[in-house]
Design a protein around this motif. Structure first.
Motif, PDB file in Angstrom:
ATOM      1  N   ALA A 145       3.306  35.119  90.639  1.00 36.43           N
ATOM      2  CA  ALA A 145       4.656  35.694  90.599  1.00 36.43           C
ATOM      3  C   ALA A 145       5.645  34.729  89.980  1.00 36.43           C
ATOM      4  O   ALA A 145       6.566  35.141  89.252  1.00 36.43           O
ATOM      5  CB  ALA A 145       5.098  36.077  92.011  1.00 36.43           C
ATOM      6  N   GLN A 148       6.140  35.116  86.403  1.00 44.14           N
ATOM      7  CA  GLN A 148       6.674  36.423  86.020  1.00 44.14           C
ATOM      8  C   GLN A 148       5.597  37.502  85.926  1.00 44.14           C
ATOM      9  O   GLN A 148       5.724  38.445  85.145  1.00 44.14           O
ATOM     10  CB  GLN A 148       7.446  36.331  84.681  1.00 44.14           C
ATOM     11  CG  GLN A 148       8.548  35.302  84.659  1.00 44.14           C
ATOM     12  CD  GLN A 148       9.559  35.534  85.772  1.00 44.14           C
ATOM     13  OE1 GLN A 148      10.084  36.635  85.930  1.00 44.14           O
ATOM     14  NE2 GLN A 148       9.833  34.503  86.552  1.00 44.14           N
ATOM     15  N   HIS A 149       4.535  37.353  86.709  1.00 44.23           N
ATOM     16  CA  HIS A 149       3.490  38.370  86.757  1.00 44.23           C
ATOM     17  C   HIS A 149       3.990  39.499  87.654  1.00 44.23           C
ATOM     18  O   HIS A 149       4.074  39.351  88.875  1.00 44.23           O
ATOM     19  CB  HIS A 149       2.202  37.756  87.314  1.00 44.23           C
ATOM     20  CG  HIS A 149       0.994  38.615  87.146  1.00 44.23           C
ATOM     21  ND1 HIS A 149       0.803  39.782  87.838  1.00 44.23           N
ATOM     22  CD2 HIS A 149      -0.102  38.474  86.343  1.00 44.23           C
ATOM     23  CE1 HIS A 149      -0.353  40.313  87.498  1.00 44.23           C
ATOM     24  NE2 HIS A 149      -0.920  39.544  86.589  1.00 44.23           N
ATOM     25  N   GLU A 150       4.325  40.644  87.049  1.00 39.56           N
ATOM     26  CA  GLU A 150       5.014  41.690  87.798  1.00 39.56           C
ATOM     27  C   GLU A 150       4.155  42.305  88.911  1.00 39.56           C
ATOM     28  O   GLU A 150       4.674  42.716  89.951  1.00 39.56           O
ATOM     29  CB  GLU A 150       5.513  42.796  86.853  1.00 39.56           C
ATOM     30  CG  GLU A 150       4.443  43.600  86.145  1.00 39.56           C
ATOM     31  CD  GLU A 150       3.968  42.971  84.858  1.00 39.56           C
ATOM     32  OE1 GLU A 150       3.210  43.642  84.139  1.00 39.56           O
ATOM     33  OE2 GLU A 150       4.353  41.813  84.566  1.00 39.56           O
ATOM     34  N   ARG A 151       2.841  42.346  88.726  1.00 40.46           N
ATOM     35  CA  ARG A 151       1.984  42.884  89.793  1.00 40.46           C
ATOM     36  C   ARG A 151       1.925  41.907  90.972  1.00 40.46           C
ATOM     37  O   ARG A 151       1.906  42.328  92.135  1.00 40.46           O
ATOM     38  CB  ARG A 151       0.588  43.161  89.253  1.00 40.46           C
ATOM     39  CG  ARG A 151       0.579  44.229  88.178  1.00 40.46           C
ATOM     40  CD  ARG A 151      -0.827  44.626  87.804  1.00 40.46           C
ATOM     41  NE  ARG A 151      -0.818  45.630  86.757  1.00 40.46           N
ATOM     42  CZ  ARG A 151      -1.799  46.478  86.506  1.00 40.46           C
ATOM     43  NH1 ARG A 151      -2.898  46.431  87.242  1.00 40.46           N
ATOM     44  NH2 ARG A 151      -1.708  47.349  85.525  1.00 40.46           N
ATOM     45  N   MET A 153       4.276  39.868  91.777  1.00 38.15           N
ATOM     46  CA  MET A 153       5.566  39.977  92.469  1.00 38.15           C
ATOM     47  C   MET A 153       5.516  41.086  93.505  1.00 38.15           C
ATOM     48  O   MET A 153       5.993  40.925  94.636  1.00 38.15           O
ATOM     49  CB  MET A 153       6.678  40.274  91.461  1.00 38.15           C
ATOM     50  CG  MET A 153       7.008  39.152  90.512  1.00 38.15           C
ATOM     51  SD  MET A 153       8.283  39.703  89.342  1.00 38.15           S
ATOM     52  CE  MET A 153       8.299  38.318  88.191  1.00 38.15           C
ATOM     53  N   ASN A 154       4.941  42.213  93.125  1.00 41.54           N
ATOM     54  CA  ASN A 154       4.838  43.329  94.055  1.00 41.54           C
ATOM     55  C   ASN A 154       3.986  42.970  95.270  1.00 41.54           C
ATOM     56  O   ASN A 154       4.339  43.294  96.413  1.00 41.54           O
ATOM     57  CB  ASN A 154       4.232  44.541  93.333  1.00 41.54           C
ATOM     58  CG  ASN A 154       4.043  45.727  94.248  1.00 41.54           C
ATOM     59  OD1 ASN A 154       5.005  46.271  94.790  1.00 41.54           O
ATOM     60  ND2 ASN A 154       2.786  46.131  94.444  1.00 41.54           N
ATOM     61  N   ARG A 179      12.338  42.511  91.697  1.00 42.33           N
ATOM     62  CA  ARG A 179      11.953  41.776  90.494  1.00 42.33           C
ATOM     63  C   ARG A 179      10.765  42.432  89.805  1.00 42.33           C
ATOM     64  O   ARG A 179      10.723  42.534  88.573  1.00 42.33           O
ATOM     65  CB  ARG A 179      11.636  40.320  90.850  1.00 42.33           C
ATOM     66  CG  ARG A 179      12.876  39.530  91.270  1.00 42.33           C
ATOM     67  CD  ARG A 179      12.524  38.126  91.727  1.00 42.33           C
ATOM     68  NE  ARG A 179      11.878  37.354  90.682  1.00 42.33           N
ATOM     69  CZ  ARG A 179      11.429  36.108  90.836  1.00 42.33           C
ATOM     70  NH1 ARG A 179      11.565  35.511  92.017  1.00 42.33           N
ATOM     71  NH2 ARG A 179      10.874  35.468  89.847  1.00 42.33           N
ATOM     72  N   SER A 180       9.796  42.873  90.591  1.00 41.02           N
ATOM     73  CA  SER A 180       8.645  43.578  90.025  1.00 41.02           C
ATOM     74  C   SER A 180       9.086  44.866  89.348  1.00 41.02           C
ATOM     75  O   SER A 180       8.634  45.190  88.233  1.00 41.02           O
ATOM     76  CB  SER A 180       7.632  43.883  91.129  1.00 41.02           C
ATOM     77  OG  SER A 180       6.550  44.644  90.642  1.00 41.02           O
ATOM     78  N   ASP A 183      10.826  44.298  86.093  1.00 41.34           N
ATOM     79  CA  ASP A 183       9.897  43.886  85.049  1.00 41.34           C
ATOM     80  C   ASP A 183       8.970  45.013  84.614  1.00 41.34           C
ATOM     81  O   ASP A 183       8.118  44.822  83.751  1.00 41.34           O
ATOM     82  CB  ASP A 183       9.071  42.683  85.518  1.00 41.34           C
ATOM     83  CG  ASP A 183       9.791  41.371  85.292  1.00 41.34           C
ATOM     84  OD1 ASP A 183      10.986  41.416  84.927  1.00 41.34           O
ATOM     85  OD2 ASP A 183       9.181  40.305  85.470  1.00 41.34           O
ATOM     86  N   TYR A 185       6.844  47.222  86.567  1.00 39.65           N
ATOM     87  CA  TYR A 185       5.608  47.609  87.249  1.00 39.65           C
ATOM     88  C   TYR A 185       5.878  48.812  88.140  1.00 39.65           C
ATOM     89  O   TYR A 185       6.741  48.773  89.020  1.00 39.65           O
ATOM     90  CB  TYR A 185       5.054  46.445  88.064  1.00 39.65           C
ATOM     91  CG  TYR A 185       3.719  46.738  88.697  1.00 39.65           C
ATOM     92  CD1 TYR A 185       2.699  47.360  87.978  1.00 39.65           C
ATOM     93  CD2 TYR A 185       3.482  46.403  90.018  1.00 39.65           C
ATOM     94  CE1 TYR A 185       1.473  47.634  88.561  1.00 39.65           C
ATOM     95  CE2 TYR A 185       2.250  46.665  90.614  1.00 39.65           C
ATOM     96  CZ  TYR A 185       1.258  47.283  89.880  1.00 39.65           C
ATOM     97  OH  TYR A 185       0.036  47.553  90.467  1.00 39.65           O
ATOM     98  N   GLY A 188       5.806  48.328  91.954  1.00 39.71           N
ATOM     99  CA  GLY A 188       6.994  47.614  92.379  1.00 39.71           C
ATOM    100  C   GLY A 188       8.208  48.523  92.375  1.00 39.71           C
ATOM    101  O   GLY A 188       9.061  48.460  93.277  1.00 39.71           O
TER     102      GLY A 188
END
Length: 225
Positions: A145, A148-151, A153-154, A179-180, A183, A185, A188
């Motif tokens: 996360a 900046q890995h949106e998955r 983050m979720n 944030r997810s 971005d 997702y 998210g």
């Protein structure tokens, strides 16, 4: 004077530039990728492996895909090591091997690969190939996360919401979901919309539910990235 070759020029390109170059007519792109792959460019080897995995521009062949991933992985290329793990985890072109998958995810995660960190988080969360350890799952989701890995983050948000591997913290969960969602997702976006709904922010919630529905419809589109 050194000779400038197509392969050497491709080797100087960033991954996004390579993906843009390869994102043309599928068969023509496959030809380009194959030339670069056979010359040893690891980015192209991984991309060609994904094309074989998905049947994009070439005949679908998971076993050959795995061979290309392994070839690139021999050079320590983190994306390739992660993809070997994916093949082992899912039984693509080989027998399923959760322990082997976890080992490859760990190698790539240690090299800083966000996808591998995310995948390793799943292994620890579910106890597949490794002992179940939700604290480590949360740690690896956070590592991804932070890139900046949106998955991821979720999933970091889900851990905070459910108290998986970390004290339950709804404010932190909301922040990660937002944030997810921002971005792009769709899961998210759904989770962020759900929290907005609970907070009575109906118009915002509806808009995010609509975006989540649209994103979920295209989530399985093939890609070389």
């Amino acid at each position: 004077m050194s000779t400038v070759t197509i392969t050497s020029l491709l080797g100087q390109m960033s991954t996004p530039r390579l993906e843009a170059l390869f994102a043309q007519d599928a068969r023509r792109a496959a030809d380009w990728v194959y030339v670069a792959a056979i010359e040893g460019l690891p980015q192209a080897q991984v991309c060609y492996g994904r094309m074989l995995l998905e049947g994009t521009g070439v005949t679908k062949d998971p076993a050959q895909a795995l061979k290309w991933f392994r070839r690139a992985a021999l050079n320590g290329y983190a994306d390739a090591i992660n993809m070997v793990g994916r093949c082992l985890d899912n039984g693509w072109g080989t027998a399923q091997d959760a322990a082997g998958a976890a080992q490859h995810f760990q190698r790539a995660a240690d090299l800083g690969n966000a996808w591998a960190q995310y995948n390793l988080g799943h292994m620890y969360l579910d106890g597949r190939g490794v002992a179940c350890d939700r604290t480590l799952a949360y740690i690896y989701y956070l590592k991804a996360a932070d890139q900046q890995h949106e998955r991821a983050m979720n999933l970091a948000g889900r851990c905070c919401e459910e108290g998986w591997g970390t004290p339950r913290n709804l404010d932190a969960a909301a922040d990660w979901y937002r944030r997810s969602a921002e971005d792009g997702y769709f899961r998210g976006q759904y989770n962020w919309a759900s929290l907005l709904l609970k907070a009575g922010r109906l118009k915002e919630s509806a808009a995010w539910f609509e975006r989540a529905a649209a994103g979920g419809a295209t989530a399985n589109a093939p890609t070389c990235s």
